[in-house]
Every structure is written in structure tokens, then in C-alpha cells.
Design an enzyme around this catalytic site. Structure first.
Site, short mmCIF file in Angstrom:
data_model
loop_
_atom_site.label_atom_id
_atom_site.label_comp_id
_atom_site.label_asym_id
_atom_site.label_seq_id
_atom_site.Cartn_x
_atom_site.Cartn_y
_atom_site.Cartn_z
N ASN A 1 5.39 67.35 -7.77
CA ASN A 1 6.29 66.23 -6.91
C ASN A 1 4.78 65.56 -5.90
O ASN A 1 4.18 66.46 -5.40
CB ASN A 1 7.24 66.66 -6.42
CG ASN A 1 7.29 68.01 -5.49
OD1 ASN A 1 6.27 68.93 -5.85
ND2 ASN A 1 8.01 68.27 -4.47
N ALA B 1 5.25 59.58 3.33
CA ALA B 1 5.67 59.27 4.94
C ALA B 1 6.88 58.61 4.73
O ALA B 1 7.89 58.58 5.62
CB ALA B 1 4.47 59.04 5.75
N GLU C 1 8.39 66.02 -12.79
CA GLU C 1 8.88 65.69 -14.01
C GLU C 1 8.31 64.27 -14.26
O GLU C 1 7.95 64.13 -15.27
CB GLU C 1 10.51 65.77 -14.29
CG GLU C 1 10.97 67.38 -14.14
CD GLU C 1 11.45 67.33 -12.65
OE1 GLU C 1 10.83 66.96 -11.57
OE2 GLU C 1 12.59 68.11 -12.71
N1 THU Z 1 12.02 67.24 -6.91
C1 THU Z 1 11.47 67.22 -8.13
O1 THU Z 1 10.07 66.97 -8.17
N2 THU Z 1 11.95 67.47 -9.17
C2 THU Z 1 13.53 67.73 -9.36
O2 THU Z 1 13.97 67.73 -10.36
C3 THU Z 1 14.21 68.00 -8.10
C4 THU Z 1 13.41 67.51 -6.69
C5 THU Z 1 11.35 66.92 -5.72
C6 THU Z 1 11.45 65.82 -5.04
C7 THU Z 1 11.00 66.13 -3.51
O3 THU Z 1 9.71 66.16 -3.48
C8 THU Z 1 11.35 67.39 -3.45
O4 THU Z 1 11.60 68.17 -4.76
C9 THU Z 1 12.59 67.92 -2.75
O5 THU Z 1 13.67 67.26 -3.24
#
Ligand code: THU
Length: 148
Positions: free
Chosen positions: A49, A53, A62
Site C-alpha cells: 500500500n 497526503a 493488492e
Molecule cells: N489497505 C490495503 O492495502 N489493502 C486492503 O485490502 C485493505 C486496506 C490499505 C489502504 C490503507 O493504506 C491502509 O490499508 C488502511 O486502510
């Protein structure tokens, strides 16, 4: 499955995600996520992820893993491993719950898979995981076939 044995090594796919978890950029939520996709070619691509900002500009692990695969010429994914948690970038062993893909990620997976076959592997560690299909997480999904 096209060219992929369902008996592929789950631990290796999860380990691929864990190996990039340290690169997760999540200074706002501190929730670090990594994903690895196994493609029909047999190749594996990873993503983390990447927050921003300007919050809505952040991207999930994903989606980034799938974009990485597609950018390298892949068009079909067979399995995706996901692992994440608060502070997991600095301590992957601290993951205590399964990270379930968000709705947007499920829809992106739908585009590049057979939903009845795509395996979503939610992991706490290489040996501790829960496995479901995309149909389990996105029943009656809208896919490219609907536009043909
Ligand atoms: N996040 C993901 O990368 N994948 C998911 O399936 C759930 C949420 C990330 C997005 C954000 O950077 C952080 O987790 C909190 O929501």
C-alpha cells in the site's frame, strides 16, 4: 487452471509478500499491507500500500501488485496472498489478524481472474492463512464478460 497446479506452494507466495512488507508506505494509517499475485504464467508480482497526503490518492497493496503484473504483460491471476496490520512493516511477526481485501481490490481482481478459481490467501504468517475464492468475497460480481 491454465498451467498452474492448485497445489502451488502457499508459503512461498506468502513469503514473497512478507519480503516487501517493509516497503509499505503508510505514514497516515500506519496499517502496512503487502500482496503477491501468482499469474497464469507462473510468475509472481508484489505490491504494497502506498498512501498519500491527499488521502484518496492512496493505493492498496493488492491493486498495486495487480498493476505491477499487468504492466509486465500478465493478463490472468490465479492466486493472491495478502498480509498486513498496524506496524507490520517493521515487524511482520506482529500480524495477528487476517487482512481481508477491500471492495475496490475485489473488483480489480475480478477484471483479471476467473472468480470461481481465484484463490485469495489471507495470511498471518507463511504457515497460518485462510483461503477463499473471489466468488466468496464478491458474489454476483460485475466483470468484463458483461460488456461483451
Ligand atoms: N489497505 C490495503 O492495502 N489493502 C486492503 O485490502 C485493505 C486496506 C490499505 C489502504 C490503507 O493504506 C491502509 O490499508 C488502511 O486502510
Amino acid at each position: 487452471m491454465e498451467g498452474i497446479n492448485h497445489e502451488f506452494d502457499r508459503a512461498s507466495l506468502i513469503q514473497s509478500a512478507i519480503s516487501v512488507l517493509k516497503n509499505s508506505y503508510a505514514p497516515y494509517s500506519r496499517f502496512n499491507v503487502a500482496a503477491s499475485v501468482l499469474c497464469s504464467s507462473g510468475r509472481i508480482y508484489t505490491g504494497v500500500n502506498v498512501e498519500n497526503a491527499s488521502y484518496p490518492a492512496g493505493r492498496c497493496a493488492e491493486c498495486n501488485a495487480i498493476a505491477n503484473a499487468v504492466g509486465n504483460g500478465e493478463s490472468k491471476i490465479e492466486a493472491i496472498a495478502v498480509i498486513g496490520g498496524k506496524g507490520a512493516a517493521s515487524d511482520p511477526d506482529s500480524v495477528t489478524s487476517y487482512c481481508s481485501p477491500c471492495g475496490v481490490c475485489r473488483q480489480v481482481m475480478r477484471e483479471f481472474s476467473d472468480p470461481n478459481k481465484l484463490l485469495i490467501i489471507m495470511a498471518k504468517s507463511p504457515s497460518n492463512y485462510k483461503e477463499v475464492t473471489l466468488t466468496d468475497l464478491l458474489p454476483s460480481g460485475f466483470g468484463p464478460d458483461k460488456l461483451q
